[in-house]
Design a protein around this motif. Sequence first.
Motif, short mmCIF file in Angstrom:
data_model
loop_
_atom_site.label_atom_id
_atom_site.label_comp_id
_atom_site.label_asym_id
_atom_site.label_seq_id
_atom_site.Cartn_x
_atom_site.Cartn_y
_atom_site.Cartn_z
N ARG A 588 0.44 -1.50 0.31
CA ARG A 588 0.35 0.12 0.14
C ARG A 588 1.00 1.07 -0.07
O ARG A 588 -0.04 2.64 -0.01
CB ARG A 588 -1.58 0.05 1.35
N ALA A 589 2.28 1.48 0.57
CA ALA A 589 3.34 2.57 0.32
C ALA A 589 3.06 2.70 -0.75
O ALA A 589 4.50 3.55 -1.92
CB ALA A 589 4.93 1.55 0.82
N GLU A 590 2.14 3.78 -0.88
CA GLU A 590 2.55 4.98 -2.44
C GLU A 590 2.85 6.79 -1.66
O GLU A 590 2.79 7.54 -2.15
CB GLU A 590 1.06 5.70 -2.76
N THR A 591 2.68 6.52 -0.21
CA THR A 591 3.32 8.05 0.72
C THR A 591 4.58 7.65 0.64
O THR A 591 5.45 7.48 0.68
CB THR A 591 3.21 8.08 2.19
N PRO A 592 4.69 9.46 0.13
CA PRO A 592 6.20 9.58 0.26
C PRO A 592 6.98 9.63 1.19
O PRO A 592 6.51 10.57 2.70
CB PRO A 592 6.00 10.88 -0.21
N LEU A 593 8.25 9.37 1.65
CA LEU A 593 8.62 8.91 3.05
C LEU A 593 10.07 8.86 2.90
O LEU A 593 10.98 8.57 2.49
CB LEU A 593 8.43 7.68 3.26
N LEU A 594 10.27 9.85 3.64
CA LEU A 594 12.02 9.88 4.56
C LEU A 594 11.90 9.31 5.65
O LEU A 594 11.30 9.52 6.81
CB LEU A 594 11.24 11.86 4.51
N ILE A 595 13.15 8.26 5.48
CA ILE A 595 13.48 7.33 7.40
C ILE A 595 14.20 8.11 7.57
O ILE A 595 16.12 7.96 6.66
CB ILE A 595 13.52 6.06 6.34
N MET A 596 14.77 8.10 8.54
CA MET A 596 15.89 9.02 9.40
C MET A 596 16.13 7.89 11.03
O MET A 596 15.45 7.83 11.63
CB MET A 596 15.84 10.36 9.57
N HIS A 597 17.67 7.94 11.18
CA HIS A 597 17.80 6.56 12.31
C HIS A 597 18.77 7.00 12.32
O HIS A 597 20.62 7.21 11.37
CB HIS A 597 17.41 5.39 11.72
N VAL A 604 15.66 0.78 19.14
CA VAL A 604 15.54 0.28 17.83
C VAL A 604 16.40 0.15 17.30
O VAL A 604 16.78 1.57 16.83
CB VAL A 604 14.26 1.64 17.54
N ASP A 605 16.53 -0.96 16.65
CA ASP A 605 17.81 -1.29 15.83
C ASP A 605 17.92 -0.33 14.50
O ASP A 605 16.32 -0.38 13.98
CB ASP A 605 18.21 -2.58 15.90
N PRO A 606 18.84 -0.28 14.13
CA PRO A 606 18.71 0.62 12.67
C PRO A 606 18.10 -0.22 11.48
O PRO A 606 18.09 0.45 10.64
CB PRO A 606 20.30 1.16 12.27
N SER A 607 18.23 -1.82 11.85
CA SER A 607 17.81 -2.41 11.01
C SER A 607 16.01 -2.06 10.14
O SER A 607 15.63 -2.91 9.02
CB SER A 607 18.23 -3.86 11.23
N GLN A 608 15.78 -1.37 11.78
CA GLN A 608 14.26 -1.48 11.22
C GLN A 608 13.88 -0.71 10.29
O GLN A 608 13.01 -0.47 9.67
CB GLN A 608 13.83 -0.50 12.69
N PHE A 629 21.39 7.86 7.86
CA PHE A 629 21.70 7.52 8.48
C PHE A 629 22.28 8.46 9.31
O PHE A 629 23.44 8.94 8.55
CB PHE A 629 22.19 5.92 8.75
N PHE A 630 22.13 8.64 10.56
CA PHE A 630 22.94 9.92 11.41
C PHE A 630 24.67 8.49 12.18
O PHE A 630 24.00 8.28 13.16
CB PHE A 630 22.45 10.39 12.05
N PRO A 631 25.57 9.00 11.69
CA PRO A 631 27.21 8.34 12.30
C PRO A 631 26.91 8.64 13.74
O PRO A 631 27.11 9.96 14.31
CB PRO A 631 27.48 8.73 11.54
N GLY A 632 27.13 7.64 14.11
CA GLY A 632 27.66 8.59 15.82
C GLY A 632 26.42 8.96 16.93
O GLY A 632 26.33 8.55 17.84
N GLU A 633 25.17 8.47 16.53
CA GLU A 633 24.14 8.74 16.90
C GLU A 633 23.31 7.40 17.49
O GLU A 633 23.11 6.23 16.63
CB GLU A 633 22.99 9.59 16.26
N GLY A 634 22.39 7.90 18.70
CA GLY A 634 21.92 6.86 19.28
C GLY A 634 20.10 6.43 19.37
O GLY A 634 19.62 7.41 17.66
N HIS A 635 19.24 6.66 19.98
CA HIS A 635 17.80 7.31 19.38
C HIS A 635 17.69 8.02 20.02
O HIS A 635 16.80 8.20 20.82
CB HIS A 635 17.12 5.97 20.93
N GLY A 636 17.73 8.77 19.41
CA GLY A 636 17.85 10.73 19.24
C GLY A 636 19.01 11.26 19.08
O GLY A 636 20.18 10.56 19.39
N ASN A 637 18.81 12.53 18.50
CA ASN A 637 20.56 13.01 17.61
C ASN A 637 20.74 13.82 18.73
O ASN A 637 19.95 14.05 19.31
CB ASN A 637 20.34 14.20 16.76
N ARG A 638 22.33 14.01 19.19
CA ARG A 638 22.73 14.85 20.24
C ARG A 638 23.75 15.63 19.85
O ARG A 638 23.37 16.81 20.60
CB ARG A 638 23.48 13.77 20.92
N MET A 639 24.33 15.57 18.15
CA MET A 639 25.49 16.15 17.75
C MET A 639 24.11 17.41 16.70
O MET A 639 23.47 17.45 16.76
CB MET A 639 26.39 16.32 17.10
#
Length: 690
Positions: A588-597, A604-608, A629-639
């Motif tokens: 059903r996925a026709e919604t433009p989707l931006l994924i960030m992790h 929530v593992d980046p593999s999700q 993907f944000f290198p060095g970041e965990g469950h939320g961005n710090r930098m």
Amino acid sequence: MNRLTVATAALFATASLTATAHARPMTPEDVAKIESVGAIAISPDGTRIAYTTGSLPDVTEGEDNGGFKSQLSIATGPDIARQFLPEDVSPGDVSFSPDGRMLTFTWSKDDEDTAVWGVPVDGGTYMKLAAVKDSGVRDYRFSPDGRTIYMMVGPAKDEQREAQAKGGFTSKVYEEEFRPARMFAANIMMDGEIDEEPREIALPGYVSAFDIAPDGSFGIIETTPTPLVDDSYTSKRVNVIDLASGDVRAVVETPGKLGDVEISPDGSQLSLIAGVDMNDPAATTLHLVDTATGDFRAINAGEPLATVDAEWLSDGRLMTVVHRGVQSEVHVHNADGTLAEVIDPGELILTGVEAAGDHVAFTANAPQHPTELFVWNNGAFERWTEHNEWLSEITFGEQRAYTFTATDGQEVEGVLILPVGGVPEGGAPTIMNVHGGPEAHDSNGWQTAYSKPGHVAAGQGYAVFLPNYRGSTGYGTAFSKQHQGRYTDPEFRDIVDAKNALAADGITDPDRTGITGGSYGGYASAWGATYYSAEFAASVMFVGISDQISKFGTTDIPYEMYNVHSLAWPWDNWQKMLEVSPIYYTDRAETPLLIMHGEEDTRVDPSQSMELYRFIKVRKPDTPLRLVFFPGEGHGNRMASHRYDYNLRMMEWFDTYLKTGDRDAEMPPARPQLAEGAKGASAEEDDSED
């Protein structure tokens, strides 16, 4: 019970903002430079309030990238404060010595282990007060006479591991190589020297927090069987220990999650914010505990609210900050737990309370300002700090509570931010900003951040709705349990019902409604882009869940998932767990989707994100799709740079697909357009130093 309404609080909180003519909309560059009050501490005599101001480097103006830093100030009245330490000192755990003559904090100087430092309140240089060799101080408390500092520090050195590492043997054994924190007592020398051989106090289990009784006879420690995150949710206990012998006098065996714990002035009771049972999603119920026996009783169980913070007053009463729906209150309890008074702070959203002597201070935010310091004075909340004075330049959209009726008749509330200039005919493009947890809630306070579109979106013509869907706190335990065992329904159906209600009221354009959120809000955003793709014109998913089966196998909170969310294991019904996973509906996925992790996310593992990206990429190749993907970041961005980057990408995605309503629009460039002053804004920049 007396109920006191403070009508002047809202006026005071916003007077300095409304006095200046508003001139412009808010931008991502504004979000990048926001400052807010963090920790607060009151001197014993109440004449001084120390507070930290937290901020990130302003990368939009060329400052070097980095994480949060704090500055320490002391206030003595409204707008009367002075910075107390050099800018290169970023303090933590701020407190006053028992005699009030010294302001103390933790700090790591020149990459040394974190130690306890102090600076005289009447002026002078800062000095190291206590430390433990080869271990960083995580928390500390003074003895009542001020002669001893009790410190919780990191584990002892693992000499075998260090020796093997020098030979290249750096393997890690997952969830086994635990080493407990330790507690030490150091004498205060006060002559420029420190106690080089502090006394170690034996502790049971893995300790995460502690406190010292007002008379110094006992302490309380919070322990878990292991340092695993799951144990901190499911197995944390409060222990009452004799400080002289280290013996455990009592154990408070609460069945659910633990929050704030405070010791009464006479040492006879603890206030404890906790869950009422193992399946309670959050620690939101106030309890009182007998320190002699460990017996406990709930004070406000079943009420439609969430207790956020507590503080004992010098007269033996207990003051608590309570969130009721999207607003906040102050409750004052007698020593026996009975409710004596309710204070309404108007539009302020109180988040914390501290008290010393007869003085009480709060941290609070409001729809038009982030967290500031307020003092309870003569029956009103008096604002003592004002950061971000440039907010007076901003044109804000109207912000208010909004309630709708869900399909099954349940009343659901949230926070609505209207576009600057009002809603156009036919409704405004609308962003559903879904909080995580879901055991959390959004209040009608400051709602703009790097991952929250808030007033940036309002300034660009969007409406923003933050739904407190079922599973949220702030409405009582029964409401927060309504989603259990039923992933996605009713919780995500509430979001669609919110859209329909806003459209019926002429606020939302139903064909231009988008969705965003992080963690569980990212799960909602993935669900909105797949199962509910017909409902949402654009989606921005952050650190979100796409596969409930593999999520269970890659997260650090499997028991938390079972206890307060699924109430079942994946193997109980593999198909059911698959059918509440967004990957199952990528047809059903026709919604433009931006994924960030974040690449280092353990919750929530980046593999999700990778799973959802790959499923859609292969199955629906024409759907606009991007994975960042944000290198060095965990469950939320710090930098700072990653936060700014995120905000730019989010707004650009919504501008491209949501504002236009064109799902076939060309994707934005892979690299965001940075502000002119930011390093890297131009590919032709000369990075060499003059």
